[in-house]
Design a protein around this motif. Sequence first.
Motif, mmCIF file in Angstrom:
data_model
loop_
_atom_site.group_PDB
_atom_site.id
_atom_site.type_symbol
_atom_site.label_atom_id
_atom_site.label_comp_id
_atom_site.label_asym_id
_atom_site.label_seq_id
_atom_site.Cartn_x
_atom_site.Cartn_y
_atom_site.Cartn_z
ATOM 1 N N ILE A 52 -17.854 11.777 88.162
ATOM 2 C CA ILE A 52 -18.018 12.258 89.538
ATOM 3 C C ILE A 52 -19.399 11.873 90.074
ATOM 4 N N SER A 56 -20.325 9.465 93.441
ATOM 5 C CA SER A 56 -20.871 10.404 94.425
ATOM 6 C C SER A 56 -21.258 9.767 95.755
ATOM 7 N N LYS A 59 -17.780 9.486 99.559
ATOM 8 C CA LYS A 59 -17.518 10.888 99.876
ATOM 9 C C LYS A 59 -16.066 11.293 99.640
ATOM 10 N N LEU A 62 -15.432 11.433 95.977
ATOM 11 C CA LEU A 62 -16.210 12.542 95.416
ATOM 12 C C LEU A 62 -15.498 13.865 95.630
ATOM 13 N N THR A 66 -13.802 15.994 92.599
ATOM 14 C CA THR A 66 -14.425 17.304 92.380
ATOM 15 C C THR A 66 -13.404 18.416 92.563
#
Length: 230
Positions: A52, A56, A59, A62, A66
């Motif tokens: 992750i 990062s 977006k 990510l 996440t």
Amino acid sequence: MINVYKYLYQQRFEFYLSIQTIVLFGSLIFPDVLFENVLLPFLYSLSTLTGILIISKSKKSLWFCTGLFFVSLLMFGGDMLIRKAQTDEYLLIRLLVYFIINIIVTWNIIKQVWKEKKVDRKVILGLTSGYISLGFLGFFLFISIDLTHSQAFTGVLVDQSTDFRFHAESLLYYSFITLLTIGYGEIIPAIPIAQKAAILLGLLGQFYITIVTAIIVTKYINHSIIKSEK
């Protein structure tokens, strides 16, 4: 906090490759019970978090990864960090989580390495971790097939035990042997879906070496020539 993130991001490939190496060879150092039941699940989760970190800058990827990881934590709780007796359905969901996240992370590693104009230590480590990631993707794919199809893989290593842990270790080994196109023959894909998966992994490994690695090597040579001419 920003400085910490910048440092971690700069070292992202070092962290990811270190975790991959421990997952592959940790059983040679740590006691089997400790490594299999405690360290290995923790390392997979840590690998996911490091992955992750790698994505990062993107977006959408990510937030997706996440969210997927934390939803899985809510679903499985501490079982994500400590291996317990699990049903096949339970294992398949966990494997799916790792598989999806690893696909996204591997693709982002390849893109980041591909876009680098200067080949340095960071690029070499990223190139290496990307190749190893393909082996883990093959492992998640093979073990999912093994769980959903009886006798999908046969051979000396998988026929001599019904223990899931032994099967997992054997299929991890088989994944990297297939990726490297060595093929010792201890494990044989016995049904069409397993055979197609083995072909796919072998092709991905060859494409990675002949295309991605070749381009990085070419960049390094060109950069060295330009540097020597100055």
